[in-house]
Design a protein around this motif. Sequence first.
Motif, short mmCIF file in Angstrom:
data_model
loop_
_atom_site.label_atom_id
_atom_site.label_comp_id
_atom_site.label_asym_id
_atom_site.label_seq_id
_atom_site.Cartn_x
_atom_site.Cartn_y
_atom_site.Cartn_z
N VAL A 98 0.84 -1.20 0.00
CA VAL A 98 0.00 0.00 0.00
C VAL A 98 0.87 1.25 0.00
CG1 VAL A 98 -1.69 1.34 1.29
CG2 VAL A 98 -1.94 -1.15 1.12
N ALA A 99 1.88 1.29 0.87
CA ALA A 99 2.75 2.46 0.96
C ALA A 99 3.50 2.70 -0.34
CB ALA A 99 3.73 2.28 2.12
N GLU A 100 3.87 1.62 -1.00
CA GLU A 100 4.58 1.73 -2.28
C GLU A 100 3.70 2.39 -3.34
OE1 GLU A 100 5.55 -1.50 -5.70
OE2 GLU A 100 6.28 -2.01 -3.70
N PRO A 103 1.81 6.60 -0.59
CA PRO A 103 2.30 6.81 0.78
C PRO A 103 1.38 7.67 1.64
CG PRO A 103 3.59 8.10 -0.79
CD PRO A 103 2.71 7.20 -1.60
N ARG A 104 0.30 8.20 1.05
CA ARG A 104 -0.67 9.01 1.80
C ARG A 104 -2.05 8.38 1.72
NH1 ARG A 104 1.88 11.90 5.18
NH2 ARG A 104 0.02 13.21 5.40
N ALA A 105 -2.13 7.08 1.59
CA ALA A 105 -3.40 6.40 1.33
C ALA A 105 -4.29 6.31 2.56
CB ALA A 105 -3.13 4.98 0.81
N ASP A 106 -5.60 6.35 2.30
CA ASP A 106 -6.60 5.98 3.29
C ASP A 106 -6.87 4.48 3.11
OD1 ASP A 106 -6.74 8.58 4.12
OD2 ASP A 106 -8.65 9.03 3.13
N VAL A 107 -6.69 3.70 4.18
CA VAL A 107 -6.73 2.25 4.09
C VAL A 107 -7.88 1.70 4.91
CG1 VAL A 107 -5.40 0.11 4.37
CG2 VAL A 107 -4.20 2.27 3.92
N LEU A 108 -8.77 0.97 4.26
CA LEU A 108 -9.90 0.34 4.95
C LEU A 108 -9.60 -1.13 5.19
CD1 LEU A 108 -12.82 0.44 6.03
CD2 LEU A 108 -13.60 -0.13 3.71
N ASP A 109 -9.62 -1.53 6.47
CA ASP A 109 -9.40 -2.92 6.86
C ASP A 109 -10.75 -3.55 7.18
OD1 ASP A 109 -8.57 -5.34 7.83
OD2 ASP A 109 -7.26 -4.55 9.39
N PRO A 122 2.85 2.28 7.81
CA PRO A 122 3.82 3.37 7.94
C PRO A 122 3.13 4.71 8.20
CG PRO A 122 4.24 2.03 5.98
CD PRO A 122 2.90 1.62 6.50
N THR A 123 3.87 5.64 8.76
CA THR A 123 3.35 6.99 8.98
C THR A 123 2.88 7.59 7.66
OG1 THR A 123 4.88 7.30 10.83
CG2 THR A 123 3.92 9.28 9.87
N ASP A 164 -8.41 4.45 -0.82
CA ASP A 164 -7.32 4.19 -1.77
C ASP A 164 -6.94 2.71 -1.79
OD1 ASP A 164 -6.82 7.04 -2.40
OD2 ASP A 164 -6.25 7.13 -0.28
N ALA A 165 -7.07 2.06 -0.63
CA ALA A 165 -6.78 0.63 -0.54
C ALA A 165 -7.75 -0.01 0.43
CB ALA A 165 -5.35 0.40 -0.08
N VAL A 166 -8.22 -1.20 0.09
CA VAL A 166 -9.11 -1.98 0.96
C VAL A 166 -8.45 -3.33 1.17
CG1 VAL A 166 -11.39 -3.00 1.25
CG2 VAL A 166 -11.16 -0.78 0.10
#
Length: 304
Positions: A98-100, A103-109, A122-123, A164-166
Motif C-alpha cells: 500500500v505504501a509503495e 504513501p498518503r493512502a486511506d486504508v480500509l481494513d 507506515p506513517t 485508496d486501498a481496501v
Amino acid sequence: MSNRRLPVSADAVCPSCGARGVRRIGAIPQSSEFAGRLLDEPFAPTDLCRCQECLLAFRWPLMDKAELDALYRAGTTENWSPASAGPRPDWDLAAAWVAESNPRADVLDVGCFDGGFAERLPTGLRPFGVEIHREAARHAAEHHGVEMVADDFADLGNLERTFDAVVAFDLIEHVHDPRELVASLIEATAPGGSVIVGTGNVDAPTWRFERGRYWYCWYPEHIAFISPRWAHRAAASLGLEVVRIQKFARNPVRRRVLVEAAHNLAFLLLPQSLLRRLRRSPSDNPPIWASSRDHVLVEFRRPS
C-alpha cells in the motif's frame, strides 16, 4: 490441485457460480468446535469439493447462512486470539504494498478485529475499519486510531466514501462466495485503488498432499478456499487486474518445518485409533502446518 482423477460429486453445487458436477477432493475430519468454542455435538460430515468452472474450493454440504450467523453470535470476543499475536508476514507485506502505491493512502481494513494491522502501517497511511465485534472495534479505535465506518462487510456498498486501498485478512474463507466478497470490496475502493486479500491457498503443495484432511479446512467456520488460479479467473470476470500474488507461511520458522512435516505425515498415514492413543485425546483434528507456504496474498486493482 489436480482433479483429473477425482470423482464427480453429483449433488454438490458451487456456491459462487452455481455450477454442478463439481469434483470431490476428499473428506474433511469432523469437528466439535466453532470459532474456538467447544460444542455439545460434532458437525455433520463434510467433503472438500472444487468447482471446475470458477476453480473455487469449498466445504460441502454448506451450512445455511442463518445457522452460521447464529454460531458466530453464540461466541464472544474472548473466543478469538488477539489479532496481533504471533508473526504476521501478510500484514507486513500488505502495508509495504500500500505504501509503495500511495504513501498518503486511506486504508480500509474489512474485518479489522482489534486493529492489529494498523500498527504495521507506515506513517502517512490513515487506518479505517469494519468490524462486527463491538469490543474488538472499540479496542481498534481507542488503541490503534482506527476510524470505524461500519460493523458488517455487507454495508460496504452503502458507504458514503471510497478508499485508496481496501484490505481483508482471514475473511474470505468465512464467506459462501469469495468472488462476491471481492466485488463488494471493490465497491469501497476508489478508481485506480487496490484490494488486497490474504487467506489459505488450496493449491499449496502441502494441501494437495493431504487434500480434505488438511488442517486449514478442518475448522467448520472455514467454508471457501481460493488459489492464485481462482484469483486470475475472478479478476477477469470482475474486470480487475491482478497486480501481484505472494505465497507465504504464517510462521516461517525453519526448525518447525521437519517437526510439522512429520506430524502431518503421521496424521495422514496412521490409523485414527492409534493417533488418538498417542495423542491421549479423542479429537481427530489435523496438526497445524504453520511453516508451510500454504497462504496467499493477492492484490487486485480497480481500473482508473
